[in-house]
Design a protein around this motif. Structure first.
Motif, mmCIF file in Angstrom:
data_model
loop_
_atom_site.group_PDB
_atom_site.id
_atom_site.type_symbol
_atom_site.label_atom_id
_atom_site.label_comp_id
_atom_site.label_asym_id
_atom_site.label_seq_id
_atom_site.Cartn_x
_atom_site.Cartn_y
_atom_site.Cartn_z
ATOM 1 N N LEU A 1 -37.101 24.195 -7.358
ATOM 2 C CA LEU A 1 -35.805 24.373 -6.710
ATOM 3 C C LEU A 1 -34.678 24.532 -7.721
ATOM 4 C CD1 LEU A 1 -34.161 24.344 -4.055
ATOM 5 C CD2 LEU A 1 -34.113 21.849 -4.216
ATOM 6 N N ILE A 2 -34.752 23.840 -8.826
ATOM 7 C CA ILE A 2 -33.662 23.873 -9.805
ATOM 8 C C ILE A 2 -33.483 25.260 -10.411
ATOM 9 C CG2 ILE A 2 -34.941 23.256 -11.897
ATOM 10 C CD1 ILE A 2 -32.660 21.255 -12.488
ATOM 11 N N GLU A 3 -34.525 26.068 -10.385
ATOM 12 C CA GLU A 3 -34.442 27.410 -10.949
ATOM 13 C C GLU A 3 -33.544 28.330 -10.137
ATOM 14 O OE1 GLU A 3 -38.405 28.839 -11.436
ATOM 15 O OE2 GLU A 3 -39.039 27.127 -12.663
ATOM 16 N N LYS A 4 -33.236 27.941 -8.902
ATOM 17 C CA LYS A 4 -32.378 28.764 -8.051
ATOM 18 C C LYS A 4 -30.906 28.644 -8.411
ATOM 19 C CE LYS A 4 -35.483 28.535 -4.045
ATOM 20 N NZ LYS A 4 -35.605 28.203 -2.599
ATOM 21 N N LEU A 5 -30.559 27.631 -9.201
ATOM 22 C CA LEU A 5 -29.145 27.351 -9.462
ATOM 23 C C LEU A 5 -28.465 28.472 -10.247
ATOM 24 C CD1 LEU A 5 -26.769 25.420 -9.288
ATOM 25 C CD2 LEU A 5 -27.656 24.218 -11.297
ATOM 26 N N ALA A 6 -29.135 29.003 -11.258
ATOM 27 C CA ALA A 6 -28.498 29.988 -12.136
ATOM 28 C C ALA A 6 -28.090 31.260 -11.402
ATOM 29 C CB ALA A 6 -29.430 30.326 -13.290
ATOM 30 N N ASP A 7 -28.879 31.688 -10.419
ATOM 31 C CA ASP A 7 -28.651 32.981 -9.767
ATOM 32 C C ASP A 7 -28.045 32.872 -8.373
ATOM 33 O OD1 ASP A 7 -29.768 34.319 -11.972
ATOM 34 O OD2 ASP A 7 -31.792 34.022 -11.182
ATOM 35 N N PRO B 1 -21.583 27.301 4.308
ATOM 36 C CA PRO B 1 -22.580 28.158 4.958
ATOM 37 C C PRO B 1 -23.353 29.016 3.958
ATOM 38 C CG PRO B 1 -20.494 28.227 6.141
ATOM 39 C CD PRO B 1 -20.234 27.492 4.860
ATOM 40 N N GLY B 2 -24.671 28.945 4.065
ATOM 41 C CA GLY B 2 -25.518 29.777 3.218
ATOM 42 C C GLY B 2 -25.733 29.272 1.810
ATOM 43 N N ALA B 3 -25.157 28.138 1.467
ATOM 44 C CA ALA B 3 -25.287 27.634 0.101
ATOM 45 C C ALA B 3 -26.693 27.101 -0.159
ATOM 46 C CB ALA B 3 -24.263 26.530 -0.156
ATOM 47 N N VAL B 4 -27.166 27.264 -1.374
ATOM 48 C CA VAL B 4 -28.395 26.630 -1.809
ATOM 49 C C VAL B 4 -28.097 25.154 -2.053
ATOM 50 C CG1 VAL B 4 -30.146 26.538 -3.631
ATOM 51 C CG2 VAL B 4 -29.239 28.756 -2.865
ATOM 52 N N PHE B 5 -28.914 24.280 -1.503
ATOM 53 C CA PHE B 5 -28.724 22.841 -1.697
ATOM 54 C C PHE B 5 -29.668 22.356 -2.783
ATOM 55 C CE2 PHE B 5 -29.689 18.389 -0.998
ATOM 56 C CZ PHE B 5 -28.422 17.842 -0.844
ATOM 57 N N ILE B 6 -29.089 21.759 -3.810
ATOM 58 C CA ILE B 6 -29.877 21.230 -4.922
ATOM 59 C C ILE B 6 -29.516 19.764 -5.106
ATOM 60 C CG2 ILE B 6 -30.336 21.392 -7.403
ATOM 61 C CD1 ILE B 6 -29.792 24.391 -7.170
ATOM 62 N N GLY B 7 -30.390 18.895 -4.630
ATOM 63 C CA GLY B 7 -30.186 17.464 -4.761
ATOM 64 C C GLY B 7 -31.193 16.887 -5.732
ATOM 65 N N VAL C 1 -35.163 18.013 -5.843
ATOM 66 C CA VAL C 1 -35.797 18.610 -7.017
ATOM 67 C C VAL C 1 -36.975 17.760 -7.484
ATOM 68 C CG1 VAL C 1 -35.448 19.242 -9.442
ATOM 69 C CG2 VAL C 1 -33.725 19.841 -7.730
ATOM 70 N N ALA C 2 -36.857 16.440 -7.336
ATOM 71 C CA ALA C 2 -37.989 15.584 -7.681
ATOM 72 C C ALA C 2 -39.214 15.948 -6.840
ATOM 73 C CB ALA C 2 -37.623 14.118 -7.483
ATOM 74 N N ALA C 3 -38.981 16.318 -5.580
ATOM 75 C CA ALA C 3 -40.074 16.702 -4.688
ATOM 76 C C ALA C 3 -40.529 18.140 -4.909
ATOM 77 C CB ALA C 3 -39.641 16.516 -3.234
ATOM 78 N N ASP C 4 -39.610 19.012 -5.357
ATOM 79 C CA ASP C 4 -39.913 20.429 -5.544
ATOM 80 C C ASP C 4 -39.196 20.918 -6.800
ATOM 81 O OD1 ASP C 4 -40.504 23.103 -5.368
ATOM 82 O OD2 ASP C 4 -39.198 23.510 -3.644
ATOM 83 N N PRO C 5 -39.781 20.714 -7.987
ATOM 84 C CA PRO C 5 -39.103 21.039 -9.246
ATOM 85 C C PRO C 5 -38.662 22.492 -9.377
ATOM 86 C CG PRO C 5 -41.010 19.649 -9.652
ATOM 87 C CD PRO C 5 -41.081 20.047 -8.214
#
Length: 274
Positions: free
Chosen positions: A80-86, A64-70, A74-78
């Motif tokens: 998105l990957i910047e959200k992983l660190a924080d 629940p509430g997790a950021v999904f990074i597939g 990311v190929a569709a919305d680059p």
């Protein structure tokens, strides 16, 4: 349980995606089902996209509430990957690792997921759709082969061997031409260096003690977070080329894994220095 994520449910979800979206398309792709992304060796198929959609649609119930990074998201919305660190909590997914093999009808591909909490990888799963089994690690709990009958086997990397006897995997395709020539020449110092073009299976067999090293240069999180944690939990030493610890936010700097620190140092000094 890793930071409010049901790891067993996540493992089962990877299996469901494979059964419903991946395996029915294996060796059954139409020409229009395979598309090039950045170059001829970087492909995406209908199976990749369909599997990721299924996993993404169910992830909130598991984390629940997790950021999904597939990978395909990311190929569709680059950005998105910047959200992983924080992110307080993120699920990172590679719906098909080894897409080139999958598209070619080669039975060497996997489905990977990792759990990242506050910048740390806390769990990793690599599922083999054809073998129908999982390699799973939670931070501090070891690496395990998990079979559908419920049996589990703890994994351990190989013992150390001299450089000349080492067998390992080396992904050299992202070096520049001059550096690649140097590294490939240096690889003559080990017994065998190969690439399965599928990090999922390379990490699995390394963690199970069948390889002595792995080297990668391109660091996309869906390719390496799960496998690196699994390898470390199986006893491996892993670090970027400068010796620093590999973290989810890292997208460059190379990655070298070996059976122990002494082997890592020898490989870095004798083989992977340009």
């Amino acid at each position: 349980m890793s930071r409010s994520v049901d790891i067993a449910a996540l493992a089962n979800l990877l299996q469901e995606a494979a059964v419903k979206e991946i395996l029915p398309r294996f060796r059954n792709l139409e020409p229009g089902d395979v598309r090039m992304k950045t170059e001829a060796i970087d492909l995406v198929t209908e199976a990749d996209e369909a599997a990721e959609r299924l996993i993404k649609s169910r992830i909130d119930a598991i984390a629940p509430g997790a950021v999904f990074i597939g990978e395909e998201s990311v190929a569709a919305d680059p950005v998105l990957i910047e959200k992983l660190a924080d992110a307080d909590l993120a699920i990172v997914v590679d719906p098909i690792d080894g897409t080139f093999n999958f598209a070619a009808g080669m039975p060497l591909f996997g489905v990977m997921a990792s759990v990242v909490a506050k910048g740390e990888t806390v769990a990793g799963i690599i599922y083999d759709p054809l073998g129908n089994d999982w390699v799973i690690a939670e931070k501090g709990s070891g690496a395990w082969m998990c079979r559908p009958n419920g049996s589990q086997e703890r994994l351990s990397v190989s013992g150390a061997v001299p450089l000349a006897n080492m067998v390992g995997g080396a992904s050299t395709g992202f070096y520049g031409e001059d550096d690649r020539r140097i590294v490939m020449g240096n690889l003559a110092k080990v017994r065998i260096a190969t690439s399965y073009r599928c990090a999922a299976h390379e990490y699995r067999i390394f963690a199970a003690g069948h390889l002595h090293f792995l080297m990668y240069q391109k660091l996309m999180p869906w390719d390496h977070l799960a496998g690196t944690l699994i390898a470390e939990e199986a006893g491996a030493f892993a670090a970027r080329f400068d010796g620093s610890r590999y973290l989810p936010a890292h997208l460059s700097g190379g990655l070298l894994l070996a059976t122990d620190r002494e082997s890592w140092d020898a490989l870095r000094r004798e083989v992977f220095t340009v």
